[in-house]
Scaffold this motif. Structure first.
Motif, PDB file in Angstrom:
ATOM      1  N   ARG A 138       3.544   8.947   2.595  1.00 17.59           N
ATOM      2  CA  ARG A 138       4.311   8.028   1.756  1.00 17.59           C
ATOM      3  C   ARG A 138       4.816   6.814   2.519  1.00 17.59           C
ATOM      4  NH1 ARG A 138       5.402  13.245   0.998  1.00 17.59           N
ATOM      5  NH2 ARG A 138       5.308  14.149  -1.102  1.00 17.59           N
ATOM      6  N   VAL A 139       4.752   6.870   3.852  1.00 16.82           N
ATOM      7  CA  VAL A 139       5.372   5.830   4.667  1.00 16.82           C
ATOM      8  C   VAL A 139       4.383   5.256   5.673  1.00 16.82           C
ATOM      9  CG1 VAL A 139       6.252   7.491   6.369  1.00 16.82           C
ATOM     10  CG2 VAL A 139       7.371   5.276   6.128  1.00 16.82           C
ATOM     11  N   ALA A 140       4.416   3.940   5.818  1.00 15.93           N
ATOM     12  CA  ALA A 140       3.694   3.270   6.899  1.00 15.93           C
ATOM     13  C   ALA A 140       4.681   3.039   8.034  1.00 15.93           C
ATOM     14  CB  ALA A 140       3.123   1.933   6.422  1.00 15.93           C
ATOM     15  N   ILE A 141       4.246   3.276   9.261  1.00 15.75           N
ATOM     16  CA  ILE A 141       5.126   3.130  10.419  1.00 15.75           C
ATOM     17  C   ILE A 141       4.627   1.971  11.271  1.00 15.75           C
ATOM     18  CG2 ILE A 141       6.063   4.246  12.465  1.00 15.75           C
ATOM     19  CD1 ILE A 141       5.529   6.941  11.040  1.00 15.75           C
ATOM     20  N   LEU A 142       5.477   0.966  11.426  1.00 13.72           N
ATOM     21  CA  LEU A 142       5.143  -0.216  12.220  1.00 13.72           C
ATOM     22  C   LEU A 142       6.084  -0.282  13.413  1.00 13.72           C
ATOM     23  CD1 LEU A 142       4.757  -2.890   9.383  1.00 13.72           C
ATOM     24  CD2 LEU A 142       3.041  -1.298  10.263  1.00 13.72           C
ATOM     25  N   ARG A 143       5.575  -0.778  14.523  1.00 15.27           N
ATOM     26  CA  ARG A 143       6.405  -0.895  15.731  1.00 15.27           C
ATOM     27  C   ARG A 143       6.620  -2.377  16.032  1.00 15.27           C
ATOM     28  NH1 ARG A 143       4.920   2.561  20.916  1.00 15.27           N
ATOM     29  NH2 ARG A 143       6.045   4.103  19.692  1.00 15.27           N
ATOM     30  N   LEU A 144       7.880  -2.773  16.061  1.00 15.89           N
ATOM     31  CA  LEU A 144       8.227  -4.157  16.377  1.00 15.89           C
ATOM     32  C   LEU A 144       8.738  -4.231  17.809  1.00 15.89           C
ATOM     33  CD1 LEU A 144       8.496  -7.058  15.205  1.00 15.89           C
ATOM     34  CD2 LEU A 144      10.887  -6.500  14.716  1.00 15.89           C
ATOM     35  N   SER A 145       8.151  -5.135  18.577  1.00 15.95           N
ATOM     36  CA  SER A 145       8.608  -5.376  19.946  1.00 15.95           C
ATOM     37  C   SER A 145       9.427  -6.653  19.979  1.00 15.95           C
ATOM     38  CB  SER A 145       7.398  -5.501  20.877  1.00 15.95           C
ATOM     39  OG  SER A 145       6.596  -4.341  20.833  1.00 15.95           O
ATOM     40  N   GLY A 146       9.909  -6.996  21.169  1.00 16.74           N
ATOM     41  CA  GLY A 146      10.536  -8.301  21.327  1.00 16.74           C
ATOM     42  C   GLY A 146       9.513  -9.396  21.053  1.00 16.74           C
ATOM     43  N   LEU A 147       9.965 -10.624  21.068  1.00 15.28           N
ATOM     44  CA  LEU A 147       9.076 -11.738  20.759  1.00 15.28           C
ATOM     45  C   LEU A 147       7.940 -11.826  21.778  1.00 15.28           C
ATOM     46  CD1 LEU A 147      11.839 -14.339  19.928  1.00 15.28           C
ATOM     47  CD2 LEU A 147      10.087 -13.567  18.316  1.00 15.28           C
ATOM     48  N   SER A 148       6.748 -12.058  21.287  1.00 15.13           N
ATOM     49  CA  SER A 148       5.600 -12.273  22.166  1.00 15.13           C
ATOM     50  C   SER A 148       5.562 -13.737  22.593  1.00 15.13           C
ATOM     51  CB  SER A 148       4.302 -11.917  21.442  1.00 15.13           C
ATOM     52  OG  SER A 148       4.054 -12.845  20.390  1.00 15.13           O
ATOM     53  N   LEU A 149       4.816 -14.010  23.642  1.00 15.25           N
ATOM     54  CA  LEU A 149       4.655 -15.395  24.080  1.00 15.25           C
ATOM     55  C   LEU A 149       4.000 -16.223  22.981  1.00 15.25           C
ATOM     56  CD1 LEU A 149       5.173 -17.259  26.491  1.00 15.25           C
ATOM     57  CD2 LEU A 149       2.868 -16.724  27.315  1.00 15.25           C
ATOM     58  N   ARG A 150       3.061 -15.622  22.254  1.00  9.41           N
ATOM     59  CA  ARG A 150       2.439 -16.328  21.111  1.00  9.41           C
ATOM     60  C   ARG A 150       3.512 -16.761  20.113  1.00  9.41           C
ATOM     61  NH1 ARG A 150      -2.506 -12.299  19.276  1.00  9.41           N
ATOM     62  NH2 ARG A 150      -3.629 -12.162  21.269  1.00  9.41           N
ATOM     63  N   GLN A 186       0.801  -1.225   0.000  1.00 10.09           N
ATOM     64  CA  GLN A 186       0.000   0.000   0.000  1.00 10.09           C
ATOM     65  C   GLN A 186       0.832   1.272   0.000  1.00 10.09           C
ATOM     66  OE1 GLN A 186      -2.851  -0.033   3.185  1.00 10.09           O
ATOM     67  NE2 GLN A 186      -3.929  -1.833   2.429  1.00 10.09           N
ATOM     68  N   PHE A 187       2.057   1.210   0.546  1.00 10.34           N
ATOM     69  CA  PHE A 187       2.878   2.409   0.704  1.00 10.34           C
ATOM     70  C   PHE A 187       4.187   2.284  -0.073  1.00 10.34           C
ATOM     71  CE2 PHE A 187       0.027   2.510   4.270  1.00 10.34           C
ATOM     72  CZ  PHE A 187      -0.218   3.863   4.502  1.00 10.34           C
ATOM     73  N   LYS A 188       4.766   3.417  -0.397  1.00 10.83           N
ATOM     74  CA  LYS A 188       6.043   3.423  -1.100  1.00 10.83           C
ATOM     75  C   LYS A 188       7.214   3.136  -0.163  1.00 10.83           C
ATOM     76  CE  LYS A 188       4.366   6.501  -4.718  1.00 10.83           C
ATOM     77  NZ  LYS A 188       4.524   7.783  -5.449  1.00 10.83           N
ATOM     78  N   ALA A 189       7.016   3.407   1.119  1.00 14.99           N
ATOM     79  CA  ALA A 189       8.052   3.131   2.113  1.00 14.99           C
ATOM     80  C   ALA A 189       7.402   2.593   3.376  1.00 14.99           C
ATOM     81  CB  ALA A 189       8.845   4.393   2.434  1.00 14.99           C
ATOM     82  N   VAL A 190       8.102   1.696   4.051  1.00 17.68           N
ATOM     83  CA  VAL A 190       7.648   1.172   5.334  1.00 17.68           C
ATOM     84  C   VAL A 190       8.796   1.321   6.328  1.00 17.68           C
ATOM     85  CG1 VAL A 190       6.890  -0.858   6.627  1.00 17.68           C
ATOM     86  CG2 VAL A 190       6.031  -0.470   4.308  1.00 17.68           C
ATOM     87  N   LEU A 191       8.496   1.940   7.451  1.00 24.97           N
ATOM     88  CA  LEU A 191       9.480   2.132   8.510  1.00 24.97           C
ATOM     89  C   LEU A 191       9.123   1.230   9.689  1.00 24.97           C
ATOM     90  CD1 LEU A 191      11.769   3.618  10.062  1.00 24.97           C
ATOM     91  CD2 LEU A 191      10.063   5.361  10.664  1.00 24.97           C
ATOM     92  N   VAL A 192      10.053   0.368  10.079  1.00 26.66           N
ATOM     93  CA  VAL A 192       9.861  -0.493  11.242  1.00 26.66           C
ATOM     94  C   VAL A 192      10.715   0.062  12.380  1.00 26.66           C
ATOM     95  CG1 VAL A 192      10.076  -2.818  12.195  1.00 26.66           C
ATOM     96  CG2 VAL A 192       9.415  -2.509   9.797  1.00 26.66           C
ATOM     97  N   THR A 193      10.060   0.512  13.447  1.00 21.33           N
ATOM     98  CA  THR A 193      10.765   1.046  14.603  1.00 21.33           C
ATOM     99  C   THR A 193      10.733   0.036  15.742  1.00 21.33           C
ATOM    100  OG1 THR A 193       8.855   2.103  15.657  1.00 21.33           O
ATOM    101  CG2 THR A 193       9.999   3.346  13.936  1.00 21.33           C
ATOM    102  N   GLY A 194      11.527   0.301  16.761  1.00 21.00           N
ATOM    103  CA  GLY A 194      11.559  -0.584  17.923  1.00 21.00           C
ATOM    104  C   GLY A 194      12.899  -0.505  18.603  1.00 21.00           C
ATOM    105  N   ALA A 195      12.981  -1.105  19.771  1.00 19.98           N
ATOM    106  CA  ALA A 195      14.219  -1.075  20.548  1.00 19.98           C
ATOM    107  C   ALA A 195      15.332  -1.838  19.830  1.00 19.98           C
ATOM    108  CB  ALA A 195      13.976  -1.674  21.934  1.00 19.98           C
ATOM    109  N   ARG A 196      16.543  -1.637  20.280  1.00 17.60           N
ATOM    110  CA  ARG A 196      17.668  -2.418  19.755  1.00 17.60           C
ATOM    111  C   ARG A 196      17.426  -3.907  19.990  1.00 17.60           C
ATOM    112  NH1 ARG A 196      22.430  -0.645  18.259  1.00 17.60           N
ATOM    113  NH2 ARG A 196      22.841   1.603  18.292  1.00 17.60           N
ATOM    114  N   GLN A 197      17.873  -4.712  19.039  1.00 19.24           N
ATOM    115  CA  GLN A 197      17.929  -6.172  19.183  1.00 19.24           C
ATOM    116  C   GLN A 197      16.572  -6.872  19.207  1.00 19.24           C
ATOM    117  OE1 GLN A 197      20.935  -8.057  19.396  1.00 19.24           O
ATOM    118  NE2 GLN A 197      21.846  -6.121  18.796  1.00 19.24           N
ATOM    119  N   VAL A 198      15.492  -6.185  18.751  1.00 19.08           N
ATOM    120  CA  VAL A 198      14.195  -6.872  18.751  1.00 19.08           C
ATOM    121  C   VAL A 198      13.945  -7.627  17.445  1.00 19.08           C
ATOM    122  CG1 VAL A 198      13.102  -5.337  20.424  1.00 19.08           C
ATOM    123  CG2 VAL A 198      12.959  -4.791  17.972  1.00 19.08           C
TER     124      VAL A 198
END
Length: 418
Positions: A120-132, A17-29
């Motif tokens: 132009r950008v979708a912003i997604l937030r990645l966390s550490g691994l979930s229990l799921r 859907q977007f021309k750019a996707v930004l994945v944010t989150g803490a280091r090492q996730v």
């Protein structure tokens, strides 16, 4: 070993859907690993690499002549001067998914994104691994404890036989997928975080004091923020403490949970609560060296609550929802009457989590108990005063082995059902 991430479906949809996707989150996730796994054929460039960083800083225009989209740009916060050029490249093409970006500092990063790449950008937030994710549970809906949600989860959730080991070890992929030494991982993590991320955002003169601040804050996970008390213990000004807390929040190491308020709830407390995003980091900072020390220690309840809150937040972000729009807590001076051993007592009303949808409020209590009782839901009725909102099913998240209705309006569920 790559562990499938629940956010993959949301990422693929965003890239279409977007021309750019930004994945944010803490280091090492796992941001870089996710992007490389999901973008076959994309050129990968990390600005952790000094040569790549220098090339981009010296000649940003020439950089894109040599590195044409589609492309992965990792740790983009180090070279925000590239954003105008990314905008130009996006505007020159009608293709989607031109840029896959990662970043782990949200202060300067989000400012540049909003100025240069709006729309132009979708912003997604990645966390550490979930229990799921750790248990291989493919269910990927946000935790909104409706009857429909409960029925979907009731017979399909996976049990975790070593829940205290899981809470203690934390959810960083390297700690889950390998037998990496827990102590060394977190020692290195804190050192790198202070030397790089914190130093980039503010010049900390005394790194030892900042590390002490993190430990003092970790001992308050799940509590209402008291800036003056923290400042006194750290021996720093309140202004400095507020700045440092903002840095931790921007780095996705903590979550500031806002209080639920409504004009009808005149006795509500307006101060936010603080939660760390990773329980392993809390255990390291508070010197809980083993799962047994954690399970039997005085912070077991607070760290269990922190784990539950973190899992709920992940359930929203992994499904593509902004958890800030849904989740708060309630505490007020409303008097809740209780009777124990024949003695009547009163206490202030507190609801650990309030999940708000368009027309319904779902109260959630978190209890480190394998013996859920109806009295744990006594505060929930406070929310029935709120106009134009229904009081949804109340939920007690606890250590009981299976879901059990406490009455027709309230249910207790095991932590694995989140």
């Amino acid at each position: 070993m790559y562990i499938s991430r629940a956010i993959e479906k949301t990422f693929n949809k965003s890239m279409k859907q977007f021309k750019a996707v930004l994945v944010t989150g803490a280091r090492q996730v796992g941001k870089s690993t996710l992007l490389q796994q999901m973008t076959e054929g994309y050129r990968y460039i990390s600005f952790d690499n000094p040569l790549a960083l220098n090339d981009a800083k010296e000649e940003p225009g020439l950089f894109f002549l040599n590195n044409k989209p589609p492309i992965i740009l990792d740790e983009i916060q180090y070279i925000t001067d590239l954003f105008p050029y990314i905008k130009i490249k996006c505007d020159e093409s009608n293709e989607r998914g031109l840029f896959a970006l990662t970043g782990s500092q949200q202060f300067h990063l989000m400012k540049n994104v909003s100025e240069s790449l709006a729309g132009r950008v979708a912003i997604l937030r990645l966390s550490g691994l979930s229990l799921r994710e750790i248990l291989g549970d493919s269910f990927n809906e946000p935790f909104i404890p409706t009857d429909d949600f409960i029925q979907k989860r009731k017979n399909k959730f996976k049990k975790c036989d070593d829940i205290w080991e899981r809470i203690h070890r934390g959810n960083y992929p390297e700690l889950v997928a390998t037998d990496c030494d827990w102590q060394l991982f977190y020692e290195s993590y804190i050192s790198t975080y202070i030397d790089r991320d914190v130093n980039d955002l503010t010049k900390v003169q005394d790194k030892t004091k900042f590390a002490k601040f993190m430990s003092i804050l970790a001992a308050r996970t799940g509590q209402i923020i008291n800036y003056s008390n923290i400042a006194e213990q750290v021996e720093a000004e309140q202004k400095t403490i507020k700045e440092w807390i903002s840095i931790l929040e921007a780095s996705d190491l903590i979550y500031i949970m806002q209080p639920y308020s409504n004009s009808v709830l005149k006795r509500a407390i307006k101060t936010p609560k603080i939660y760390f995003r990773d329980t392993g980091l809390v255990c390291y900072l508070t010197k809980h060296q083993t799962p047994e020390m954690l399970m039997n220690g005085h912070m077991a309840g607070e760290i269990f609550e922190t784990f539950v809150v973190s899992e709920i937040l992940k359930s929203f972000t992994n499904a593509g929802y902004d958890h800030r729009m849904y989740i708060s807590y309630y505490r007020g001076k409303d008097k809740i009457r209780r009777q124990k051993n024949g003695v009547k007592t009163t206490k202030e009303a507190e609801i650990d989590i309030v999940i708000e949808t368009a027309d319904t409020l779902y109260p959630v209590e978190i209890k480190l108990s394998a013996n859920p009782k109806l009295e744990m839901t006594n505060a929930f009725d406070v929310l029935s005063k709120v106009p134009n909102k229904k009081l949804g099913q109340g939920t007690v998240i606890c250590m009981y082995q299976e879901p059990i209705y406490l009455n027709k309006n309230n249910i207790a569920i095991p932590v694995e059902m989140i």
